[in-house]
Structures are given as structure tokens and as C-alpha cells.
Write a protein that holds these residues in place. Structure first.
Motif, PDB file in Angstrom:
ATOM      1  N   SER A   1      -6.476 -15.050  -1.641  1.00 37.56           N
ATOM      2  CA  SER A   1      -7.532 -14.207  -2.526  1.00 37.56           C
ATOM      3  C   SER A   1      -8.047 -14.809  -3.212  1.00 37.56           C
ATOM      4  CB  SER A   1      -6.833 -12.760  -2.721  1.00 37.56           C
ATOM      5  OG  SER A   1      -6.585 -11.951  -1.471  1.00 37.56           O
TER       6      SER A   1
ATOM      7  N   VAL B   1      -0.546 -12.102   7.530  1.00 32.29           N
ATOM      8  CA  VAL B   1      -1.749 -13.259   5.931  1.00 32.29           C
ATOM      9  C   VAL B   1      -2.979 -13.581   7.193  1.00 32.29           C
ATOM     10  CG1 VAL B   1      -1.850 -14.245   4.086  1.00 32.29           C
ATOM     11  CG2 VAL B   1       0.343 -12.005   4.573  1.00 32.29           C
TER      12      VAL B   1
ATOM     13  N   THR C   1       5.111 -13.395   0.883  1.00 35.75           N
ATOM     14  CA  THR C   1       3.943 -12.454   1.077  1.00 35.75           C
ATOM     15  C   THR C   1       2.739 -12.348   0.107  1.00 35.75           C
ATOM     16  OG1 THR C   1       4.675 -10.795   2.500  1.00 35.75           O
ATOM     17  CG2 THR C   1       4.611 -12.541   3.344  1.00 35.75           C
ATOM     18  N   GLN C   2       3.414 -11.315  -0.597  1.00 34.00           N
ATOM     19  CA  GLN C   2       2.361 -10.831  -1.905  1.00 34.00           C
ATOM     20  C   GLN C   2       1.522 -12.201  -1.949  1.00 34.00           C
ATOM     21  OE1 GLN C   2       4.712  -8.025  -3.680  1.00 34.00           O
ATOM     22  NE2 GLN C   2       2.798  -7.124  -4.959  1.00 34.00           N
TER      23      GLN C   2
ATOM     24  N   ARG D   1      -0.568 -13.697  -0.727  1.00 33.04           N
ATOM     25  CA  ARG D   1      -1.607 -12.988  -0.353  1.00 33.04           C
ATOM     26  C   ARG D   1      -3.076 -13.295  -1.428  1.00 33.04           C
ATOM     27  NH1 ARG D   1      -1.822  -9.312   3.943  1.00 33.04           N
ATOM     28  NH2 ARG D   1       0.615  -8.383   4.517  1.00 33.04           N
TER      29      ARG D   1
ATOM     30  N   ASP E   1      -5.359 -10.941   7.678  1.00 37.31           N
ATOM     31  CA  ASP E   1      -5.982  -9.590   6.345  1.00 37.31           C
ATOM     32  C   ASP E   1      -6.191 -10.143   5.296  1.00 37.31           C
ATOM     33  OD1 ASP E   1      -3.530  -9.518   5.544  1.00 37.31           O
ATOM     34  OD2 ASP E   1      -3.057  -7.706   5.880  1.00 37.31           O
ATOM     35  N   THR E   2      -6.498 -11.392   5.001  1.00 36.27           N
ATOM     36  CA  THR E   2      -6.470 -12.180   3.658  1.00 36.27           C
ATOM     37  C   THR E   2      -6.998 -13.175   3.645  1.00 36.27           C
ATOM     38  OG1 THR E   2      -4.793 -11.514   2.234  1.00 36.27           O
ATOM     39  CG2 THR E   2      -5.571 -12.800   1.528  1.00 36.27           C
TER      40      THR E   2
END
Length: 109
Positions: free
Chosen positions: A58, A95, A50-51, A54, A98-99
Motif C-alpha cells: 500500500s 493480498v 500478511t498485515q 499489505r 485487494d492490495t
């Protein structure tokens, strides 16, 4: 490709920083592996990274500019990934909120 296989966001950032603004979105939405185009976003989702998801979202939804034009990857993102909202809703809703939605806020009216 190495950064995706290893799942390292910093290596991905370094690789993407080499891309020209006009090519950056292409690099973030498709990788050619033996003639087959694979989505780095979906690849990272399958790996549970998930990092990385994101980071990619982004970066795509960041507004950039140079002397000639503005760059914003919303259109490319939805052209290449028309089901991105559904996929994120099913596989990684945090995600989505918030992303993805935060990045789209800048374009809302």
C-alpha cells in the motif's frame, strides 16, 4: 529491521516515515543485512505476516507529491520483485487482489 523481525506494522510505519520521498521506495524494497539485500515483502510473506505485506505494498503504491515531482513505487516494485504477482498468487492471493491490484488501478488506462 527491528520492525520486520518483530512483525510490527506500527514500528515499520514510524521507521519509513523518517525516509525522504526519494529513498522511501528503496527502504521498502530492500534491507541490507550483513551485505545481503533482503526483500521486506518476501521476508514478511515467509513469516506469514500478511498485515506487513499489505502495509508495504500500500505504501509503495500510494501516489505522493512534492513541489518538484510525483512519487509512485510501481516501477521500483516490479524492478526489484519481477515475480511479485506469482508469489502473492501462490502464498497470499487475498493480498494480490485487494492490495496490489487496487494500488495498480490508479495507473491503469
Amino acid at each position: 529491521i527491528v520492525s520486520l523481525v518483530q512483525g510490527e506494522v506500527e514500528k515499520m510505519r514510524d521507521a519509513i516515515d523518517c525516509a525522504e520521498r526519494g529513498l522511501r521506495f528503496e527502504w521498502l524494497t530492500g534491507v541490507d543485512i550483513n551485505g545481503e539485500i533482503i526483500s521486506p515483502i518476501y521476508w514478511s510473506l515467509k513469516d506469514g505476516n500478511t498485515q506487513m505485506v499489505r502495509f508495504i505494498l500500500s505504501d509503495l503504491l500510494k501516489i505522493r507529491a512534492d513541489r518538484e515531482m510525483y512519487y509512485y513505487g510501481r516501477e521500483v516494485l516490479f524492478q526489484v520483485h519481477p515475480d511479485i504477482v506469482q508469489k502473492l498468487c501462490q502464498e497470499c492471493p487475498e493480498v494480490l487482489l485487494d492490495t496490489l491490484f487496487a494500488g495498480l488501478m490508479w495507473h491503469s488506462k
